[in-house]
Structure formats: C-alpha cells, structure tokens
Design a protein around this motif. Structure first.
Motif, PDB file in Angstrom:
ATOM      1  N   PHE A  32      32.029 -12.725   7.841  1.00  0.00           N
ATOM      2  CA  PHE A  32      30.873 -13.100   7.503  1.00  0.00           C
ATOM      3  C   PHE A  32      29.922 -12.436   6.510  1.00  0.00           C
ATOM      4  CE2 PHE A  32      30.107 -11.499  12.145  1.00  0.00           C
ATOM      5  CZ  PHE A  32      29.435 -12.720  12.638  1.00  0.00           C
ATOM      6  N   LEU A  33      30.687 -11.345   5.826  1.00  0.00           N
ATOM      7  CA  LEU A  33      30.936 -11.002   4.746  1.00  0.00           C
ATOM      8  C   LEU A  33      31.607 -11.897   3.430  1.00  0.00           C
ATOM      9  CD1 LEU A  33      29.781  -8.534   2.356  1.00  0.00           C
ATOM     10  CD2 LEU A  33      32.197  -7.907   2.306  1.00  0.00           C
ATOM     11  N   PRO A  34      32.565 -12.819   3.667  1.00  0.00           N
ATOM     12  CA  PRO A  34      32.628 -13.934   2.705  1.00  0.00           C
ATOM     13  C   PRO A  34      31.859 -15.555   2.618  1.00  0.00           C
ATOM     14  CG  PRO A  34      34.824 -13.154   4.318  1.00  0.00           C
ATOM     15  CD  PRO A  34      33.917 -12.016   4.612  1.00  0.00           C
ATOM     16  N   THR A  35      31.591 -15.489   3.835  1.00  0.00           N
ATOM     17  CA  THR A  35      31.602 -16.707   4.254  1.00  0.00           C
ATOM     18  C   THR A  35      29.551 -15.991   3.006  1.00  0.00           C
ATOM     19  OG1 THR A  35      31.681 -16.937   5.924  1.00  0.00           O
ATOM     20  CG2 THR A  35      29.746 -17.978   5.663  1.00  0.00           C
ATOM     21  N   LEU A  36      29.131 -14.599   3.295  1.00  0.00           N
ATOM     22  CA  LEU A  36      27.839 -14.377   2.130  1.00  0.00           C
ATOM     23  C   LEU A  36      28.107 -14.697   1.111  1.00  0.00           C
ATOM     24  CD1 LEU A  36      25.070 -13.510   2.229  1.00  0.00           C
ATOM     25  CD2 LEU A  36      26.120 -11.164   2.621  1.00  0.00           C
ATOM     26  N   LEU A  37      28.727 -14.569   1.249  1.00  0.00           N
ATOM     27  CA  LEU A  37      30.070 -14.334  -0.875  1.00  0.00           C
ATOM     28  C   LEU A  37      30.175 -15.633  -1.552  1.00  0.00           C
ATOM     29  CD1 LEU A  37      31.819 -11.342  -0.561  1.00  0.00           C
ATOM     30  CD2 LEU A  37      29.870 -11.496  -1.623  1.00  0.00           C
ATOM     31  N   PHE A  38      30.547 -16.786  -0.677  1.00  0.00           N
ATOM     32  CA  PHE A  38      30.520 -17.811  -0.956  1.00  0.00           C
ATOM     33  C   PHE A  38      29.597 -18.780  -1.588  1.00  0.00           C
ATOM     34  CE2 PHE A  38      32.160 -22.349   0.218  1.00  0.00           C
ATOM     35  CZ  PHE A  38      33.038 -22.121  -0.553  1.00  0.00           C
ATOM     36  N   ALA A  39      28.503 -18.193   0.197  1.00  0.00           N
ATOM     37  CA  ALA A  39      26.942 -19.244  -0.288  1.00  0.00           C
ATOM     38  C   ALA A  39      26.950 -18.323  -1.576  1.00  0.00           C
ATOM     39  CB  ALA A  39      26.413 -18.364   0.885  1.00  0.00           C
ATOM     40  N   GLN A  40      26.900 -17.354  -1.596  1.00  0.00           N
ATOM     41  CA  GLN A  40      26.355 -16.915  -2.733  1.00  0.00           C
ATOM     42  C   GLN A  40      26.361 -17.104  -3.994  1.00  0.00           C
ATOM     43  OE1 GLN A  40      23.058 -14.630  -2.374  1.00  0.00           O
ATOM     44  NE2 GLN A  40      23.073 -14.449  -4.797  1.00  0.00           N
ATOM     45  N   TYR A  41      27.834 -17.234  -3.958  1.00  0.00           N
ATOM     46  CA  TYR A  41      28.703 -17.124  -5.613  1.00  0.00           C
ATOM     47  C   TYR A  41      28.854 -18.832  -5.493  1.00  0.00           C
ATOM     48  CZ  TYR A  41      27.500 -12.749  -5.993  1.00  0.00           C
ATOM     49  OH  TYR A  41      26.951 -11.302  -6.180  1.00  0.00           O
ATOM     50  N   VAL A  42      29.466 -19.651  -4.528  1.00  0.00           N
ATOM     51  CA  VAL A  42      29.140 -20.799  -5.226  1.00  0.00           C
ATOM     52  C   VAL A  42      28.770 -21.978  -4.633  1.00  0.00           C
ATOM     53  CG1 VAL A  42      31.326 -22.577  -4.560  1.00  0.00           C
ATOM     54  CG2 VAL A  42      32.100 -19.981  -4.431  1.00  0.00           C
ATOM     55  N   ALA A  43      27.701 -22.589  -5.774  1.00  0.00           N
ATOM     56  CA  ALA A  43      26.726 -23.713  -5.426  1.00  0.00           C
ATOM     57  C   ALA A  43      27.078 -24.676  -4.674  1.00  0.00           C
ATOM     58  CB  ALA A  43      26.415 -23.578  -6.765  1.00  0.00           C
ATOM     59  N   LEU A  72      40.276 -20.899  -0.920  1.00  0.00           N
ATOM     60  CA  LEU A  72      41.679 -20.940  -0.375  1.00  0.00           C
ATOM     61  C   LEU A  72      41.248 -19.538  -0.228  1.00  0.00           C
ATOM     62  CD1 LEU A  72      44.993 -21.046   0.441  1.00  0.00           C
ATOM     63  CD2 LEU A  72      45.023 -20.256  -2.393  1.00  0.00           C
ATOM     64  N   ALA A  73      40.732 -18.054  -0.815  1.00  0.00           N
ATOM     65  CA  ALA A  73      40.553 -16.829  -0.693  1.00  0.00           C
ATOM     66  C   ALA A  73      39.809 -16.675   0.440  1.00  0.00           C
ATOM     67  CB  ALA A  73      39.812 -15.765  -1.713  1.00  0.00           C
ATOM     68  N   SER A  74      38.578 -17.130   0.566  1.00  0.00           N
ATOM     69  CA  SER A  74      37.622 -16.845   1.166  1.00  0.00           C
ATOM     70  C   SER A  74      38.352 -17.286   2.998  1.00  0.00           C
ATOM     71  CB  SER A  74      36.325 -17.476   1.313  1.00  0.00           C
ATOM     72  OG  SER A  74      36.358 -19.007   1.592  1.00  0.00           O
ATOM     73  N   ASN A  75      38.977 -18.429   3.043  1.00  0.00           N
ATOM     74  CA  ASN A  75      39.458 -19.092   3.783  1.00  0.00           C
ATOM     75  C   ASN A  75      40.395 -17.725   5.082  1.00  0.00           C
ATOM     76  OD1 ASN A  75      38.059 -20.942   4.693  1.00  0.00           O
ATOM     77  ND2 ASN A  75      39.217 -23.059   3.493  1.00  0.00           N
ATOM     78  N   LEU A  76      41.738 -17.042   3.825  1.00  0.00           N
ATOM     79  CA  LEU A  76      42.572 -16.813   3.628  1.00  0.00           C
ATOM     80  C   LEU A  76      42.190 -15.037   4.160  1.00  0.00           C
ATOM     81  CD1 LEU A  76      44.981 -16.552   0.883  1.00  0.00           C
ATOM     82  CD2 LEU A  76      45.345 -17.540   3.192  1.00  0.00           C
ATOM     83  N   VAL A  77      40.764 -15.161   3.560  1.00  0.00           N
ATOM     84  CA  VAL A  77      40.377 -13.100   4.342  1.00  0.00           C
ATOM     85  C   VAL A  77      39.465 -14.015   5.567  1.00  0.00           C
ATOM     86  CG1 VAL A  77      37.999 -12.080   3.783  1.00  0.00           C
ATOM     87  CG2 VAL A  77      39.750 -12.526   2.784  1.00  0.00           C
ATOM     88  N   MET A  78      39.222 -15.079   6.184  1.00  0.00           N
ATOM     89  CA  MET A  78      38.431 -14.942   7.245  1.00  0.00           C
ATOM     90  C   MET A  78      39.816 -15.666   8.758  1.00  0.00           C
ATOM     91  SD  MET A  78      34.892 -17.226   6.694  1.00  0.00           S
ATOM     92  CE  MET A  78      35.757 -18.556   5.843  1.00  0.00           C
ATOM     93  N   SER A  79      40.691 -16.106   8.070  1.00  0.00           N
ATOM     94  CA  SER A  79      41.238 -16.404   8.787  1.00  0.00           C
ATOM     95  C   SER A  79      41.873 -14.224   9.323  1.00  0.00           C
ATOM     96  CB  SER A  79      42.978 -17.248   8.124  1.00  0.00           C
ATOM     97  OG  SER A  79      42.235 -18.128   8.345  1.00  0.00           O
ATOM     98  N   PHE A  80      42.204 -14.229   8.250  1.00  0.00           N
ATOM     99  CA  PHE A  80      43.147 -12.791   8.697  1.00  0.00           C
ATOM    100  C   PHE A  80      42.223 -11.568   9.209  1.00  0.00           C
ATOM    101  CE2 PHE A  80      43.241  -7.947   7.386  1.00  0.00           C
ATOM    102  CZ  PHE A  80      44.072  -7.543   8.145  1.00  0.00           C
ATOM    103  N   GLY A  81      40.838 -12.073   9.318  1.00  0.00           N
ATOM    104  CA  GLY A  81      39.995 -10.828  10.282  1.00  0.00           C
ATOM    105  C   GLY A  81      39.454 -12.264  11.616  1.00  0.00           C
TER     106      GLY A  81
END
Length: 141
Positions: A32-43, A72-81
């Motif tokens: 959830f945190l990577p998804t939230l950060l991606f939505a917040q900082y990537v338009a 790539l970073a958010s997908n790697l973190v989510m895959s790890f999770g």
C-alpha cells in the motif's frame, strides 16, 4: 481424492487469521505505501479525450520514459512484499516477519526470473492465438 473447494477456502482463511498481523504489516509497508507514494508523486498523463491513436502512443511513451525508474522501483518493492506475504502464509512455517522478509529477499531474484520467463512463454501464445482471433472477430463483423 476429490478437491474440496470449501476445505481449501477454510484452510486459506485459517492461515490468514493465524498470520493476520504479519500480513497486514507487510502489506501496509510493501504494497500500500509504494502505491500511495507513486500516486502522490507521479502525475498520470493528461488526456483530453480527443487524441488519436498516434497521440496516445506518444503521450504514454513519454509518460513511461519519464517515470521508468519510479515504476520499476515501486513494482520491485511490491513484488518483494507479495513474496514476503507468500512466505508468511506457508502452513509449515511459523517464523517472524523478519524471517519472512529475509526468506523473500533470498528468493527475490528467482521469483523475478520466473515471472519474466512466464511472460516470455505467454507472449507467443498471445501473438499466435489471441491477436489473430481478435482480428478475425473484427473482420467478421
């Protein structure tokens, strides 16, 4: 031996109930945190609805080129999770969250390679069966 779906469901719910604190903690931090950060900082790309297909391709190519590292970073973190949650839900394991994260880190490269290889195996099937089928369906109508 016949497969009983209700027994599978009850087993899965029992595993989830037994490890819900670990699953919630891992999902919160790594999903959830990577998804939230991606939505917040990537338009997202701005579309007017009047673009033709070439303009859409150009807009999305620019979007993916500009945000490739964040994607790539958010997908790697989510895959790890997700992998850590898989390890938390293994019935024969009763380890701590740290043990599950360590096990997930050890298998992350194998997990990513397996996903890549399965995608490469699925791609020819898509190209050989689905796309011609869509073409034939569109040509038939």
């Amino acid at each position: 031996m016949k497969l009983d779906y209700m027994q599978c469901w009850n087993g899965a719910m029992a595993l989830l109930a037994a490890h819900k604190e670990a699953v919630i903690a891992i999902a919160g931090v790594f999903l959830f945190l990577p998804t939230l950060l991606f939505a917040q900082y990537v338009a997202p790309p701005i579309l007017t609805g009047e673009e033709d297909s070439n303009a859409l391709i150009a807009i999305y190519m620019a979007y993916f080129n500009d945000n490739a590292l964040a994607i790539l970073a958010s997908n790697l973190v989510m895959s790890f999770g997700a992998l850590a949650i898989y390890f938390a839900l293994v019935p024969s394991r009763s380890h701590t969250v740290a043990d599950n994260l360590t096990a997930a880190l050890k298998f992350l490269l194998i997990y990513l390679l397996a996903n890549l290889l399965s995608g490469l195996i699925i791609l020819p099937g898509l190209m050989l069966f689905i796309l011609p089928g869509l073409y034939l369906a569109a040509a038939w109508c």
